[in-house]
Design a protein around this motif. Structure first.
Motif, mmCIF file in Angstrom:
data_model
loop_
_atom_site.group_PDB
_atom_site.id
_atom_site.type_symbol
_atom_site.label_atom_id
_atom_site.label_comp_id
_atom_site.label_asym_id
_atom_site.label_seq_id
_atom_site.Cartn_x
_atom_site.Cartn_y
_atom_site.Cartn_z
ATOM 1 N N ILE A 662 8.125 -61.061 -4.723
ATOM 2 C CA ILE A 662 9.132 -60.033 -4.464
ATOM 3 C C ILE A 662 9.153 -59.069 -5.644
ATOM 4 O O ILE A 662 9.037 -59.473 -6.802
ATOM 5 C CB ILE A 662 10.536 -60.649 -4.221
ATOM 6 C CG1 ILE A 662 11.551 -59.531 -3.910
ATOM 7 C CG2 ILE A 662 10.980 -61.494 -5.400
ATOM 8 C CD1 ILE A 662 12.898 -60.069 -3.412
ATOM 9 N N GLU A 663 9.246 -57.761 -5.352
ATOM 10 C CA GLU A 663 9.292 -56.714 -6.370
ATOM 11 C C GLU A 663 10.416 -55.743 -6.028
ATOM 12 O O GLU A 663 10.844 -55.660 -4.862
ATOM 13 C CB GLU A 663 7.961 -55.944 -6.414
ATOM 14 C CG GLU A 663 6.761 -56.802 -6.725
ATOM 15 C CD GLU A 663 5.454 -56.042 -6.585
ATOM 16 O OE1 GLU A 663 4.400 -56.640 -6.798
ATOM 17 O OE2 GLU A 663 5.526 -54.829 -6.236
ATOM 18 N N VAL A 664 10.855 -55.011 -7.012
ATOM 19 C CA VAL A 664 11.901 -54.008 -6.780
ATOM 20 C C VAL A 664 11.473 -52.703 -7.436
ATOM 21 O O VAL A 664 10.843 -52.701 -8.505
ATOM 22 C CB VAL A 664 13.273 -54.476 -7.329
ATOM 23 C CG1 VAL A 664 13.231 -54.633 -8.831
ATOM 24 C CG2 VAL A 664 14.375 -53.487 -6.927
ATOM 25 N N GLU A 665 11.796 -51.568 -6.786
ATOM 26 C CA GLU A 665 11.518 -50.249 -7.336
ATOM 27 C C GLU A 665 12.556 -49.266 -6.827
ATOM 28 O O GLU A 665 13.304 -49.581 -5.888
ATOM 29 C CB GLU A 665 10.104 -49.800 -6.964
ATOM 30 C CG GLU A 665 9.845 -49.706 -5.474
ATOM 31 C CD GLU A 665 8.373 -49.434 -5.153
ATOM 32 O OE1 GLU A 665 7.509 -49.917 -5.894
ATOM 33 O OE2 GLU A 665 8.139 -48.750 -4.148
ATOM 34 N N ASP A 666 12.598 -48.113 -7.434
ATOM 35 C CA ASP A 666 13.575 -47.098 -7.020
ATOM 36 C C ASP A 666 13.195 -46.515 -5.668
ATOM 37 O O ASP A 666 12.015 -46.341 -5.349
ATOM 38 C CB ASP A 666 13.649 -45.979 -8.059
ATOM 39 C CG ASP A 666 14.283 -46.454 -9.364
ATOM 40 O OD1 ASP A 666 13.972 -45.879 -10.423
ATOM 41 O OD2 ASP A 666 15.083 -47.424 -9.309
ATOM 42 N N ASN A 667 14.249 -46.205 -4.884
ATOM 43 C CA ASN A 667 14.044 -45.525 -3.608
ATOM 44 C C ASN A 667 14.300 -44.034 -3.808
ATOM 45 O O ASN A 667 15.047 -43.621 -4.694
ATOM 46 C CB ASN A 667 14.986 -46.094 -2.541
ATOM 47 C CG ASN A 667 14.669 -45.553 -1.162
ATOM 48 O OD1 ASN A 667 13.533 -45.143 -0.897
ATOM 49 N ND2 ASN A 667 15.642 -45.562 -0.284
ATOM 50 N N THR A 668 13.698 -43.230 -2.988
ATOM 51 C CA THR A 668 13.896 -41.773 -3.043
ATOM 52 C C THR A 668 14.696 -41.330 -1.819
ATOM 53 O O THR A 668 14.328 -41.702 -0.690
ATOM 54 C CB THR A 668 12.539 -41.047 -3.063
ATOM 55 O OG1 THR A 668 11.781 -41.528 -4.193
ATOM 56 C CG2 THR A 668 12.725 -39.548 -3.203
ATOM 57 N N PRO A 669 15.799 -40.609 -1.965
ATOM 58 C CA PRO A 669 16.311 -39.937 -3.192
ATOM 59 C C PRO A 669 17.200 -40.843 -4.023
ATOM 60 O O PRO A 669 17.504 -40.561 -5.170
ATOM 61 C CB PRO A 669 17.092 -38.761 -2.627
ATOM 62 C CG PRO A 669 17.608 -39.263 -1.328
ATOM 63 C CD PRO A 669 16.551 -40.153 -0.765
ATOM 64 N N SER A 670 17.711 -41.951 -3.424
ATOM 65 C CA SER A 670 18.596 -42.835 -4.174
ATOM 66 C C SER A 670 18.476 -44.240 -3.620
ATOM 67 O O SER A 670 17.946 -44.449 -2.530
ATOM 68 C CB SER A 670 20.053 -42.344 -4.086
ATOM 69 O OG SER A 670 20.513 -42.404 -2.746
ATOM 70 N N GLY A 671 18.989 -45.167 -4.386
ATOM 71 C CA GLY A 671 18.978 -46.536 -3.909
ATOM 72 C C GLY A 671 17.800 -47.333 -4.458
ATOM 73 O O GLY A 671 17.117 -46.904 -5.395
ATOM 74 N N SER A 672 17.577 -48.487 -3.867
ATOM 75 C CA SER A 672 16.527 -49.401 -4.331
ATOM 76 C C SER A 672 15.660 -49.835 -3.161
ATOM 77 O O SER A 672 16.090 -49.823 -2.001
ATOM 78 C CB SER A 672 17.147 -50.645 -4.990
ATOM 79 O OG SER A 672 17.957 -50.262 -6.081
ATOM 80 N N THR A 673 14.442 -50.234 -3.478
ATOM 81 C CA THR A 673 13.495 -50.744 -2.477
ATOM 82 C C THR A 673 12.967 -52.088 -2.939
ATOM 83 O O THR A 673 12.431 -52.205 -4.047
ATOM 84 C CB THR A 673 12.328 -49.761 -2.271
ATOM 85 O OG1 THR A 673 12.834 -48.539 -1.745
ATOM 86 C CG2 THR A 673 11.302 -50.350 -1.300
#
Length: 681
Positions: A662-673
């Protein structure tokens, strides 16, 4: 057999087979044409013979007309004057007219007069009874037309005859018709000889119920009796017979016509085939000799030189020697390639020797047991670790049967089935018994050992002793069970205390609202902590019961708890997990809603060969940069509504138990993925 002899043999066989094939095909072609010409000739001869027979019947019909259209015959039928018979139907009349019988019928079909005469013996004979029965009261011969007639072949029980019938009229062919006149000839040896003499070829006529005709009809085509085809049958190389069915007066098969025909065309074709064979064979021999000479001088001599030199290098094992190259044709190119191959062999032999030494060292010094057995289980090679594992000297172990060390000998059969099906087994569990009777737990990785024909002749592989590991696993299971029980007791006690607190709060007065809210917040936090503890427990015991789960269906089930959130779910993929997978997605979605304050979540599921990739994107506040690196660590939390810090920690542990990431990164325009990768089912 060397190459020179093989070449000569192959070329000789090619010449022989080519000659045979050419002769066969040309012979078949010539014979087919010969048979076609013969059949056409026989058909023409039969047609000529049929015309002759029809001509004979026509002559007989002319005679019948002369006698039927005559006043004397007419008035004899009326008044029965015997002078007509005495003066006109003497024996000489039968001889002159060449007829065998003369019959007069009245208009009712009754015989008024009949006489039969033997043209061979030259005397009157008794009228055949079977012929009389076939003529009298036969409506075929009764006609009401002045130009009516019947002519052709009639078969009786004993005889076959050619006859003609005409109505009896006056000289001027006027009536009324007073009767019918019938004359005819027996189809006997005299008549057949007479027809044969005037026919282009000798003929015979057979009744269809005769022995001769029966045998011929049995060998003929099925439609031969229809009378539309000629059937031919070779008697020998010089004679061939043709056959045809002559119809009777009723249109049925009457007589079998046989015509004998000489096979001059066949004999000429046979002679031509012999000459063709001789010419083809002679040409083939000359061509073969020329080809062998060219092959010997241009190719074989070079090949024999190469064979001699290569054999000498092989015998002496002198891989430093090289073949001599004299030209630039294909054989010289072969010699060049052989030199390269010898050079590679020289290099490979050095590498192989080093490899064998390293393998033998690895084999002998390996901590794991390595052995090889024949198909029946006899041990043919083993290392020292194998002897230590089975507690027996190595020199005594070699030659024993490995089945004697199986705890359950029937396991050997199951092992052999697995290897036969898959070619090998990996980490295959097996329990063995040492020489001293001690039970050991092992996992084996063995592959099939195959002979030159591809059949399994034995097995070889590695045996790893996991007896200690099994003991530790058992102890760990017992420890986990103990922890789970302790945890359950703690939760039970905490919940009991919380229940008492909640009851007390309900009894508080309105003025104590602030205290009440503070207590409720603490209680909810405790409840949340207990919930995380339960999920942590689920993580520890997960993997015990794996089932098939379709990820889209799991997401659809989890999102039911978040009715105010907009979900966009796409894709499908199946994985093998337990029901803790629901907690994984619920934790991620709950964090996005509570801590990220999102009102929309996108879930994309991708089927990528051997794994399922799930991408969960929210549009909330996102995760602070300083928290991204340790967001999955135990106790990590952020935001206004800080939790226990166990949620994503539990998520990661569950996914890792499934063999995923499992990995996490920023979502565009806001939030997380969050990107989750789990192996497919």
């Amino acid at each position: 057999m060397n190459l020179r002899r093989k070449s000569r043999l192959i070329i000789s066989l090619m010449i022989i087979f080519s000659t045979i094939l050419i002769s066969i095909f040309s012979g078949l072609l010539m014979m087919e044409k010969t048979y076609e010409i013969e059949n056409n000739s026989i058909t023409k001869e039969i047609q000529k013979t049929i015309k002759i027979i029809n001509y004979e019947i026509s002559n007989l019909d002319s005679t019948a007309i002369d006698w039927a259209f005559w006043d004397d015959t007419y008035y004899y039928v009326i008044d029965k004057n015997n002078d007509y018979v005495t003066n006109n139907l003497m024996d000489n009349t039968f001889s002159y007219l060449e007829i065998n019988f003369f019959v007069i019928l009245d208009t009712d079909g009754n015989i008024i007069f009949k006489k039969a005469y033997d043209l061979i013996e030259g005397k009157e004979i008794d009228f055949p009874k079977d012929l009389e029965n076939s003529i009298s009261d036969n409506e075929t011969f009764l006609t009401t037309k002045t130009d009516g007639f019947v002519r052709g072949i009639l078969n009786t029980q004993e005889n076959s005859v050619i006859l003609v019938s005409r109505p009896i009229l006056k000289n001027d062919s006027t009536g009324p018709i007073v009767g019918t006149l019938i004359i005819g000839q027996f189809v006997d040896s005299r008549k057949v000889t007479e027809l044969s003499d005037i026919s282009p070829s000798p003929i015979k006529l057979y009744k269809l119920d005769s022995t001769e005709a029966d045998q011929i009809i049995k060998n003929s085509p099925s439609d031969f009796l229809d009378g539309k085809k000629v059937y031919s049958m070779a008697v020998n190389d010089s004679k061939i017979n043709g056959y045809y069915i002559l119809k009777d007066i009723y249109g049925n098969p009457g007589l079998l016509l046989e015509i004998k025909f000489s096979r001059d065309i066949f004999l000429a074709s046979k002679k031509a085939s012999f000459y063709l064979l001789a010419i083809t064979l002679s040409s083939g021999i000359l061509f073969g000799l020329a080809f062998i000479l060219v092959l010997e001088k241009g190719i074989l001599s070079k090949i024999f030189y190469l064979e001699k030199e290569v054999k000498e290098i092989s015998t002496k094992k002198d891989y430093s020697s090289r073949l001599k190259i004299y030209g630039d044709d294909e054989i010289d190119s072969l010699a060049y390639n052989i030199n390269e191959m010898i050079e590679n062999i020289q290099k490979s032999s050095i590498v192989l020797k080093d490899s064998e030494e390293r393998y033998r060292t690895l084999f002998e010094e390996s901590m794991d047991s390595i052995w090889a057995t024949e198909l029946d289980g006899r041990i043919i090679d083993a290392n020292e670790a194998s002897a230590k594992l089975l507690d027996i000297p190595l020199n005594q172990l070699i030659g024993l049967n490995i089945r004697d060390f199986y705890e359950f000998p029937e396991d050997r059969i199951e092992f052999q089935k697995k290897v036969a099906e898959f070619g090998s087994v990996k980490e295959y569990p097996l329990n063995l018994i040492t020489k001293k009777g001690q039970r050991i737990n092992c996992v084996i990785s063995f592959s099939a050992w195959r002979g030159s024909n591809g059949d399994i002749i034995g097995y070889r592989g590695i045996v790893h002793n996991i007896t200690t590991r099994k003991l530790y696993e058992k102890q760990l299971i017992e420890l986990n069970e103990t922890l789970r029980i302790i945890n359950k007791i703690l939760r039970h006690d905490i919940l009991n205390d919380l229940t008492i607190v909640l009851t007390s709060i309900d009894l508080m007065q309105e003025a104590d609202e602030k205290l009440k809210q503070k207590a409720l917040k603490a209680i909810n936090k405790s409840v949340n902590l207990i919930e995380r503890m339960r999920e942590l427990e689920q993580t520890l015991i997960s993997g015990s019961h794996v089932e098939k789960y379709e990820l889209n269906e799991v997401i659809q089930e989890v999102k039911k708890e978040y009715k105010d959130i907009e979900f966009n779910v796409s894709g499908k993929c199946e994985i093998g997990t337990d029901n803790a997978i629901f907690s994984v997605f619920d934790n991620i979605i709950r964090n996005a809603v509570i801590h990220g304050k999102t009102d929309r979540i996108d879930v994309t599921i991708k089927d990528k060969k051997n794994l399922c990739e799930t991408i969960i994107s929210d549009y909330g506040k996102g995760i602070p940069n300083d928290m991204k690196d340790n967001i999955f660590e135990e106790g990590a939390s952020f935001g206004d509504n800080k939790g226990s810090g166990l949620g994503l920690y539990i998520v990661k542990k569950v996914i890792e138990r499934y063999g995923g990431t499992i990995e996490v990164e920023d979502n565009t325009p806001s939030g997380s993925t969050f990107i989750i990768k789990i192996k497919k089912l």
